[in-house]
Scaffold this motif. Sequence first.
Motif, PDB file in Angstrom:
ATOM      1  N   PRO A  85       0.799  -1.227   0.000  1.00 44.65           N
ATOM      2  CA  PRO A  85       0.000   0.000   0.000  1.00 44.65           C
ATOM      3  C   PRO A  85       0.833   1.280   0.000  1.00 44.65           C
ATOM      4  O   PRO A  85       0.336   2.342  -0.353  1.00 44.65           O
ATOM      5  CB  PRO A  85      -0.811  -0.113   1.288  1.00 44.65           C
ATOM      6  CG  PRO A  85      -0.011  -1.008   2.173  1.00 44.65           C
ATOM      7  CD  PRO A  85       0.652  -1.985   1.264  1.00 44.65           C
ATOM      8  N   TYR A  86       2.094   1.183   0.410  1.00 42.04           N
ATOM      9  CA  TYR A  86       2.954   2.372   0.452  1.00 42.04           C
ATOM     10  C   TYR A  86       4.205   2.160  -0.388  1.00 42.04           C
ATOM     11  O   TYR A  86       4.715   1.042  -0.492  1.00 42.04           O
ATOM     12  CB  TYR A  86       3.384   2.685   1.893  1.00 42.04           C
ATOM     13  CG  TYR A  86       2.276   3.213   2.769  1.00 42.04           C
ATOM     14  CD1 TYR A  86       2.011   4.582   2.832  1.00 42.04           C
ATOM     15  CD2 TYR A  86       1.508   2.350   3.538  1.00 42.04           C
ATOM     16  CE1 TYR A  86       0.997   5.081   3.644  1.00 42.04           C
ATOM     17  CE2 TYR A  86       0.484   2.839   4.352  1.00 42.04           C
ATOM     18  CZ  TYR A  86       0.238   4.203   4.401  1.00 42.04           C
ATOM     19  OH  TYR A  86      -0.762   4.687   5.205  1.00 42.04           O
ATOM     20  N   GLU A  87       4.680   3.261  -0.969  1.00 48.85           N
ATOM     21  CA  GLU A  87       5.959   3.246  -1.668  1.00 48.85           C
ATOM     22  C   GLU A  87       6.875   4.294  -1.031  1.00 48.85           C
ATOM     23  O   GLU A  87       6.404   5.292  -0.464  1.00 48.85           O
ATOM     24  CB  GLU A  87       5.780   3.550  -3.156  1.00 48.85           C
ATOM     25  CG  GLU A  87       5.185   4.907  -3.451  1.00 48.85           C
ATOM     26  CD  GLU A  87       5.034   5.155  -4.939  1.00 48.85           C
ATOM     27  OE1 GLU A  87       5.800   4.537  -5.716  1.00 48.85           O
ATOM     28  OE2 GLU A  87       4.173   5.970  -5.331  1.00 48.85           O
ATOM     29  N   ILE A  88       8.174   4.060  -1.114  1.00 45.08           N
ATOM     30  CA  ILE A  88       9.131   4.993  -0.542  1.00 45.08           C
ATOM     31  C   ILE A  88       9.301   6.173  -1.489  1.00 45.08           C
ATOM     32  O   ILE A  88       9.680   6.011  -2.642  1.00 45.08           O
ATOM     33  CB  ILE A  88      10.474   4.303  -0.273  1.00 45.08           C
ATOM     34  CG1 ILE A  88      10.292   3.239   0.815  1.00 45.08           C
ATOM     35  CG2 ILE A  88      11.532   5.305   0.145  1.00 45.08           C
ATOM     36  CD1 ILE A  88      11.514   2.421   1.098  1.00 45.08           C
ATOM     37  N   THR A  89       8.995   7.366  -0.971  1.00 40.58           N
ATOM     38  CA  THR A  89       9.077   8.572  -1.794  1.00 40.58           C
ATOM     39  C   THR A  89      10.331   9.382  -1.527  1.00 40.58           C
ATOM     40  O   THR A  89      10.734  10.192  -2.361  1.00 40.58           O
ATOM     41  CB  THR A  89       7.840   9.458  -1.553  1.00 40.58           C
ATOM     42  OG1 THR A  89       7.762   9.798  -0.158  1.00 40.58           O
ATOM     43  CG2 THR A  89       6.565   8.724  -1.953  1.00 40.58           C
ATOM     44  N   ASN A  90      10.947   9.169  -0.360  1.00 43.31           N
ATOM     45  CA  ASN A  90      12.163   9.927  -0.067  1.00 43.31           C
ATOM     46  C   ASN A  90      12.942   9.235   1.050  1.00 43.31           C
ATOM     47  O   ASN A  90      12.359   8.654   1.965  1.00 43.31           O
ATOM     48  CB  ASN A  90      11.829  11.351   0.373  1.00 43.31           C
ATOM     49  CG  ASN A  90      13.080  12.199   0.564  1.00 43.31           C
ATOM     50  OD1 ASN A  90      13.859  12.387  -0.371  1.00 43.31           O
ATOM     51  ND2 ASN A  90      13.270  12.710   1.765  1.00 43.31           N
TER      52      ASN A  90
ATOM     53  N   ILE B   9      24.104   7.473   6.145  1.00 44.72           N
ATOM     54  CA  ILE B   9      23.239   6.559   6.877  1.00 44.72           C
ATOM     55  C   ILE B   9      21.801   7.075   6.843  1.00 44.72           C
ATOM     56  O   ILE B   9      21.563   8.254   7.137  1.00 44.72           O
ATOM     57  CB  ILE B   9      23.700   6.421   8.351  1.00 44.72           C
ATOM     58  CG1 ILE B   9      25.173   5.986   8.408  1.00 44.72           C
ATOM     59  CG2 ILE B   9      22.806   5.435   9.089  1.00 44.72           C
ATOM     60  CD1 ILE B   9      25.440   4.651   7.759  1.00 44.72           C
ATOM     61  N   PRO B  10      20.818   6.233   6.484  1.00 44.99           N
ATOM     62  CA  PRO B  10      19.422   6.685   6.450  1.00 44.99           C
ATOM     63  C   PRO B  10      18.946   7.143   7.832  1.00 44.99           C
ATOM     64  O   PRO B  10      19.178   6.470   8.833  1.00 44.99           O
ATOM     65  CB  PRO B  10      18.655   5.443   5.997  1.00 44.99           C
ATOM     66  CG  PRO B  10      19.667   4.590   5.301  1.00 44.99           C
ATOM     67  CD  PRO B  10      20.952   4.838   6.025  1.00 44.99           C
ATOM     68  N   THR B  11      18.332   8.307   7.884  1.00 42.31           N
ATOM     69  CA  THR B  11      17.761   8.825   9.132  1.00 42.31           C
ATOM     70  C   THR B  11      16.245   8.857   9.093  1.00 42.31           C
ATOM     71  O   THR B  11      15.595   8.764  10.136  1.00 42.31           O
ATOM     72  CB  THR B  11      18.283  10.236   9.416  1.00 42.31           C
ATOM     73  OG1 THR B  11      17.953  11.096   8.310  1.00 42.31           O
ATOM     74  CG2 THR B  11      19.789  10.225   9.628  1.00 42.31           C
ATOM     75  N   THR B  12      15.690   8.990   7.883  1.00 40.74           N
ATOM     76  CA  THR B  12      14.229   9.054   7.742  1.00 40.74           C
ATOM     77  C   THR B  12      13.808   8.439   6.415  1.00 40.74           C
ATOM     78  O   THR B  12      14.414   8.708   5.378  1.00 40.74           O
ATOM     79  CB  THR B  12      13.727  10.504   7.786  1.00 40.74           C
ATOM     80  OG1 THR B  12      14.167  11.131   8.985  1.00 40.74           O
ATOM     81  CG2 THR B  12      12.201  10.542   7.734  1.00 40.74           C
ATOM     82  N   TYR B  13      12.787   7.590   6.477  1.00 44.92           N
ATOM     83  CA  TYR B  13      12.119   7.097   5.279  1.00 44.92           C
ATOM     84  C   TYR B  13      10.749   7.778   5.211  1.00 44.92           C
ATOM     85  O   TYR B  13      10.003   7.745   6.196  1.00 44.92           O
ATOM     86  CB  TYR B  13      11.902   5.588   5.351  1.00 44.92           C
ATOM     87  CG  TYR B  13      13.012   4.735   4.785  1.00 44.92           C
ATOM     88  CD1 TYR B  13      14.319   5.173   4.765  1.00 44.92           C
ATOM     89  CD2 TYR B  13      12.738   3.466   4.286  1.00 44.92           C
ATOM     90  CE1 TYR B  13      15.331   4.369   4.267  1.00 44.92           C
ATOM     91  CE2 TYR B  13      13.743   2.659   3.779  1.00 44.92           C
ATOM     92  CZ  TYR B  13      15.040   3.111   3.768  1.00 44.92           C
ATOM     93  OH  TYR B  13      16.048   2.333   3.275  1.00 44.92           O
ATOM     94  N   THR B  14      10.438   8.375   4.077  1.00 46.10           N
ATOM     95  CA  THR B  14       9.106   8.932   3.868  1.00 46.10           C
ATOM     96  C   THR B  14       8.357   8.027   2.903  1.00 46.10           C
ATOM     97  O   THR B  14       8.838   7.753   1.800  1.00 46.10           O
ATOM     98  CB  THR B  14       9.179  10.357   3.302  1.00 46.10           C
ATOM     99  OG1 THR B  14       9.941  11.184   4.197  1.00 46.10           O
ATOM    100  CG2 THR B  14       7.779  10.941   3.146  1.00 46.10           C
ATOM    101  N   LEU B  15       7.209   7.570   3.338  1.00 44.26           N
ATOM    102  CA  LEU B  15       6.400   6.668   2.530  1.00 44.26           C
ATOM    103  C   LEU B  15       5.061   7.328   2.214  1.00 44.26           C
ATOM    104  O   LEU B  15       4.433   7.934   3.098  1.00 44.26           O
ATOM    105  CB  LEU B  15       6.145   5.345   3.256  1.00 44.26           C
ATOM    106  CG  LEU B  15       7.320   4.399   3.438  1.00 44.26           C
ATOM    107  CD1 LEU B  15       8.202   4.826   4.610  1.00 44.26           C
ATOM    108  CD2 LEU B  15       6.830   2.975   3.688  1.00 44.26           C
ATOM    109  N   GLY B  16       4.648   7.209   0.971  1.00 46.59           N
ATOM    110  CA  GLY B  16       3.357   7.737   0.556  1.00 46.59           C
ATOM    111  C   GLY B  16       2.487   6.638  -0.003  1.00 46.59           C
ATOM    112  O   GLY B  16       2.986   5.601  -0.449  1.00 46.59           O
TER     113      GLY B  16
END
Length: 572
Positions: free
Chosen positions: A224-229, A237-244
């Motif tokens: 239902p969600y895809e990674i947008t940013n 190092i990843p600090t935040t995944y934004t999913l829409g």
Amino acid sequence: MTPPQHTKEFRFKHSSRILAYISAFSETERVIFGFLILILGFTSIALATSVNKHFLTEIPARGGELHEGIIGLPRTVNPVLAVTDTDRDITSLVYSGLTHYTNGTFVDDLALSHTISDDGLTYTFTLKPNLYFQDGTPLTTDDVAFTIQKIQDPTLKSPRRMDWANVTTKVVSPAVIQFILKQPYSPFLSNTTIGIIPKHIWGSVTDDQFIFSQYNIQPIGSGPYEITNIARDTGGIPTTYTLGTWGKYYGTTPFITTISLNFFGDETSAFAALDGGSIDSMASLSPLEATKLASEKAQSYSVISTPLPRIFGVFFNQNQNPILADKNVRQALDLAVDRSEIIQKVLAGYGTPLHGPLPPGMTSSATSDTNSLDLTDAMTILEKSGWKKGSDGIYVKTSKDKKTTQTLSFDLYTADTSDLKQTADLLKANWAQLGVQVNVKVFETSDLYQNVIRPRKYDALLFGELIGKDRDLYAFWHSSQRNAPGLNVSLYTNTKTDKLLEDIRSTQDDTTRLATYTQFDQIIRADIPALFLYAPDFIYAIPKSVHHISLGTMTTRLATYTQFDQIIRADI
């Protein structure tokens, strides 16, 4: 000449007569009349409001953004490899499986339908039409078969490999696939919740490259969600995944439009972010932190909880210590345990007392509200079976020929975690009151497993069992699982329970399976191969702007946001 202007007035019938009556009122009568009119007005408004609430239904509101805090970093956001809670959290949003687990049952997800053969050996799934991955490529049964093949590949060492051992996959058509088992296994349907990975992407990745692929960090699924940013620090190092929400998702569009997953290296920084308002919610709170947060009424979040299917107890190795082979001793130890004290002091009240091997909510007999603490009865049981207190207050037992004397003493082994050490100390204190000498031995977790649990070198083991969503207890109690890597840490052997566990695995009928588990539960309680203590709660801090949340049945630390989103009633 200007024509006369006509006006219209609206009057109640007999209004002049009513006004005449009112004008005839005395001053006191007018005050009383006015007061009654005010009461009538307020009553009418209250009645209208009540009727309005009764006939209006609160419905979910789509939109908004949820900022979730997660302790840990994403490493392999891939259903084949995911082993950490962080990876499983993201995987559950981005990927989808043939089925998913909702409200205690498995329902079709990518699958339009599924059938199970009469002999329980063949599972046939038919996919929904027009399924796509998030890059626009069609999803077919070739992708399903490829995913299972990668799980079964010994080189990749997938944590799901044992779930699919001895399962043959057969692609019937682009929309139909079969799984063929060597023997009936009713919990098999739980395996089909595994997310499906795209063959057109992963098919060209060698086994050596598989774990290093960028698609483990930037996944493409069909959920239902895809990674947008992806936001990263200066070190990459990843600090935040934004999913829409993904526009071409085949299912119901989630109510929450955007989910921001913020990663933290430790609990301290995560809780600071929650207190500071940079994140809205956080899962898997410790009982101590949950108590603190719940007491801060002015905060913008609230704390909710639900029991986890984790069973903590003391498992006896009767082969190691003959004293524990005496059922009277085990029964007395059980009666001397103050479960309420453990739950309050160790879990701050966030737990459910247990007296049997079934997780909370599995059957009506799985949990108990009673503490069952009774030191008097415990002492009576011991003394009737020949135990007598010595001058030091510890029970001893002299053999019939009076040549040997046993002291009621044993070693309690556990892991070096704060909750287990606290629990062990409380148990030791409980049993000291009874007249039992207990020596607590604490080991680093990996050391405990390798040098104590695997070789079964312990008198009693304070340990936790994690029951999966398949609710299969075979590995914990069947006699074939007494030796490592089996998890029958009580080394329990009973032909009746073996047969019941085998029957449970072979039946597809839920009612029959639960009735059989009830029989199993009764036998275990009667034999007392272990003392069952508690099931801890899953604790979640959520925004107060989100309403009517029901966590339902949890299976692991993972609070799947797809479930969360389906039940949420939000005013975000």
